[in-house]
Design an enzyme around this catalytic site. Structure first.
Site: not given
Ligand SMILES: NC(=O)c1ccc[n+]([C@@H]2O[C@H](COP(=O)([O-])OP(=O)(O)OC[C@H]3O[C@@H](n4cnc5c(N)ncnc54)[C@H](O)[C@@H]3O)[C@@H](O)[C@H]2O)c1
Length: 370
Positions: A15, A75, A94, A96, A118, A134, A239, A268, A270, A299
Site C-alpha cells: 500500500r 505501517k 498505523y 499499534h 488506530e 475492516s 468478532v 479476527a 490479528d 493477519a
Molecule cells: N485479518 C485482517 O486482515 C483484518 C483486517 C481488518 C480487521 N481485522 C479484525 O477483524 C475483527 C473484527 O473487526 P470489526 O472492525 O468488524 O470489529 P467491530 O467492533 O466492528 O465488530 C465486532 C463485532 O463482534 C461482536 N462480538 C463480540 N463478541 C462476540 C461473541 N462472543 N460472539 C459474536 N459476536 C461477538 C461485537 O458485538 C461486534 O458487533 C477485529 O479483530 C479486527 O482487528 C482483521
C-alpha cells in the site's frame, strides 16, 4: 506544510499512504508533497501520476524523511527507519504501539510526534481509520472463502451460490460489526445462505432491518454457534472485544462435527483468532488443514488488494492530513478532540493512556504539552 510519503518497506506491504489524487488535493491547499520514487508502484500508481498531481519526487527515503515536517505512512516505522525519527517531526500512520515495545522506545528516544491512525476517534466513538480496512477484510473474506471452497484448494467443492436445483453454500458469520456486515453482504450477493451471530442484539436488529428476509440472525451463545457451524460450508470469524483477545468461539473438538472440506476464514486472527486452531498465515501460504477443516489466518488481508486498500485508507485519512497541514498540529488537535485521541507520543512523552499502561510509563496527557 512539507509532507513526505516514503515507500513502505515492511515485508509484503504494497500500500501507499496517499495516492496521486489525494496528493493533488494537498498541493491545491498550498502544501509541498515529497514522494519517494516508486512509492505507489505496489498499488499501481506511477511516478508520472504523482508528478502530474504536483508532487516532488525524491530518489531516496532518507531525503523524504529529512525534508518533511509531517510523514504520512501506512505501517509503523521499521528498524531501518528509526534513524529518520526526530523531534519536531509529525508521523501520521498505523502504530499499534501497545504491541511494539522496541518501537515505542525508539520513538520516545527520538522525540518524534506520533499520531496513530488506530486511536483516532470520530464523534460517534467509532474508529474511522480502522473501519476501511475492516471493510476490505470483510468483503475479501468471502472472496477467499469462495476460492478456498474449490476442490483444488482443499475445499469441499461447493459453489457459493450453487445453481438452480442445488443448495447454495451455507456461510456462518461470527460477529456482525464492520467485517461481519461486509462479509454477510458479499455472501448474500454471491447467492449463499447466510447465518450471522452476534451478542449485540441492537446490532442484530439493525442488520435485520436492512437485510430482512435475506438471512438469519442468531444470538451468539454456545448452542447456537454449534448448531450453525456444524452445517457450515464456510465460517467467517469477525468478532472483536475492544482491547482484548478475541473470544474462542470454536473449540478444536467442534471441528470433527463440521463438514469435511469446510473452510474457516478467521479474520479476527490479528486479535488471536476466535477459533482454537487458528494460527497466523501469510498471503504466500494462506491455508492449512486441521481435522479436515481448511483454515485461513492471514493477519493483513488488505495487503492482497493494495490498490483498493490505499484508496480506501486515504479516503478516510485525507481529511485529517489536511487538517494538520492546514492548521498545524496544535490547532488541529485542539479543534478536534477525536483527532487528539490519535496523539500517542510527543517529544519523548507518552500521551495515550493505553500505551502508558501497557509499558508502565508515565502518562503525560495532551494538555499543555504541545
Ligand atoms: N485479518 C485482517 O486482515 C483484518 C483486517 C481488518 C480487521 N481485522 C479484525 O477483524 C475483527 C473484527 O473487526 P470489526 O472492525 O468488524 O470489529 P467491530 O467492533 O466492528 O465488530 C465486532 C463485532 O463482534 C461482536 N462480538 C463480540 N463478541 C462476540 C461473541 N462472543 N460472539 C459474536 N459476536 C461477538 C461485537 O458485538 C461486534 O458487533 C477485529 O479483530 C479486527 O482487528 C482483521
Amino acid at each position: 506544510m512539507l509532507i513526505g510519503i516514503p515507500k513502505e518497506i515492511k515485508t509484503d506491504e504494497n500500500r501507499v499512504s496517499l495516492p496521486p489524487a489525494a496528493v493533488g488535493q494537498l498541493v491545491q491547499h498550498g502544501h509541498t508533497v515529497y514522494v519517494e520514487r516508486g512509492a505507489g508502484a505496489g498499488s499501481a500508481f506511477g511516478d508520472d501520476e504523482y508528478t502530474r498531481a504536483g508532487a516532488t519526487l525524491l530518489d531516496t527515503a532518507a531525503e523524504v524523511w529529512h525534508k518533511a515536517e509531517m510523514v504520512v505512512k501506512v505501517k509503523e516505522p521499521q528498524a531501518s527507519e528509526y534513524p529518520y525519527l526526530r523531534e519536531g517531526l509529525v508521523l501520521f500512520t498505523y502504530l499499534h504501539l501497545a504491541a511494539a515495545r522496541e518501537l515505542t522506545h525508539a520513538m520516545l528516544d527520538s522525540g518524534v510526534t506520533g499520531v496513530a491512525y488506530e486511536t483516532v476517534t470520530d464523534r460517534h466513538g467509532r474508529l474511522p481509520l480502522l473501519e476501511p480496512m475492516s471493510e476490505v477484510a470483510g468483503r475479501m473474506s468471502i472472496q477467499v472463502a469462495a476460492h478456498t471452497l474449490e476442490k483444488k484448494q482443499g475445499g469441499r467443492g461447493v459453489l457459493m451460490g450453487g445453481v438452480p436445483g442445488t443448495r447454495p453454500a451455507h456461510v456462518v458469520v461470527l460477529g456482525g460489526g464492520t467485517v461481519g456486515t461486509q462479509a454477510a453482504k458479499m455472501a448474500l450477493g454471491m447467492g449463499a445462505q447466510v447465518t450471522l451471530l452476534d451478542i449485540n442484539i441492537d446490532r442484530l436488529r439493525t442488520l435485520d432491518d436492512v437485510l430482512h428476509g435475506r438471512f438469519v440472525t442468531l444470538y451468539s451463545n454456545a448452542a447456537n454457534i454449534e448448531q450453525a457451524v456444524y452445517s457450515a460450508d464456510a465460517v467467517i470469524g469477525a468478532v472483536l472485544v475492544t482491547g482484548a483477545k478475541a473470544p474462542r468461539l470454536i473449540r478444536r473438538d467442534m471441528l470433527q462435527h463440521m463438514p469435511e472440506g469446510s473452510v474457516i476464514v478467521d479474520v479476527a486472527v490479528d486479535q488471536g483468532g476466535c477459533v482454537e486452531t487458528t494460527k497466523v498465515t501469510t498471503h504466500s501460504q494462506p491455508t492449512y488443514v486441521v481435522d479436515g477443516v481448511v483454515h485461513y489466518g492471514v493477519a493483513n488481508m488488505p495487503g492482497a488488494v493494495p490498490r483498493t486498500s490505499s484508496l480506501a485508507l486515504s479516503n478516510a485519512t485525507l481529511r485529517y492530513v489536511l487538517k494538520i497541514a492546514d492548521h498545524g498540529l496544535k490547532d488541529a488537535l485542539q479543534s478536534d478532540p477525536g483527532l487528539a485521541l490519535g496523539l500517542n507520543l510527543h517529544r519523548g512523552k507518552v500521551t495515550h493512556p493505553a500505551v502508558a499502561d501497557t509499558f508502565d510509563l508515565p502518562y503525560a496527557g495532551n494538555e499543555g504539552i504541545l
